[in-house]
Design an enzyme around this catalytic site. Structure first.
Site, short mmCIF file in Angstrom:
data_model
loop_
_atom_site.label_atom_id
_atom_site.label_comp_id
_atom_site.label_asym_id
_atom_site.label_seq_id
_atom_site.Cartn_x
_atom_site.Cartn_y
_atom_site.Cartn_z
N ASN A 1 24.48 39.83 42.28
CA ASN A 1 25.39 39.46 43.44
C ASN A 1 26.73 40.04 43.30
O ASN A 1 27.56 39.72 44.20
CB ASN A 1 25.35 38.07 43.51
CG ASN A 1 26.13 37.42 42.31
OD1 ASN A 1 26.21 38.02 41.32
ND2 ASN A 1 26.63 36.08 42.61
N CYS A 2 26.95 40.95 42.44
CA CYS A 2 28.12 41.70 42.41
C CYS A 2 28.17 43.11 43.38
O CYS A 2 27.36 43.65 43.42
CB CYS A 2 28.57 42.09 40.95
SG CYS A 2 29.94 43.24 40.78
N ASP A 3 29.37 43.02 44.29
CA ASP A 3 29.26 44.09 45.37
C ASP A 3 29.23 45.55 44.67
O ASP A 3 28.95 46.42 44.79
CB ASP A 3 30.24 44.02 46.26
CG ASP A 3 30.05 42.81 47.43
OD1 ASP A 3 28.93 42.41 47.27
OD2 ASP A 3 30.89 42.32 47.96
#
Length: 112
Positions: A8-10
């Protein structure tokens, strides 16, 4: 090639997308779900030193002073989300190339 990060890390998603678009075969390792092997953590710590520990993360801010005083490798083993990301490594390149983060320099290195 392996990319260690969070799903979920951009920044990790951008790195993964760019690497795959460049024709790289990337194995994604979610450090929260899959963890990071202790030997890999030791190699990363040797390569990047204290820069591997993300002291701006919400996990870090949630630790008390006693926890923060522990050795970095112990903290990373217990809290893998404290690792700055992404860590990208490629054993196929000469000397096992590793990078930390997704800076312009890192992008140029992996995408050229």
């Amino acid at each position: 090639m392996k990319l260690y990060g969070l799903k979920n890390c951009d920044t990790c998603r951008k790195a993964l997308k760019a690497l795959e678009a460049a024709g790289k075969t990337v194995e994604f390792v979610d450090v929260r779900a899959d963890g990071v092997p202790k030997d890999a953590l030791a190699v990363f710590h040797t390569a990047f030193g204290d820069a591997l520990l993300n002291t701006r993360s919400t996990t870090w801010r949630g630790l008390d002073d006693a926890e923060r005083a522990r050795p970095a490798l112990e903290l990373l083993a217990d809290y893998p989300t404290l690792m700055k990301r992404p860590v990208i490594e490629d054993g196929a390149k000469a000397g096992d190339t590793r990078t930390l983060g997704w800076t312009k320099e890192t992008q140029a290195q992996w995408l050229s």
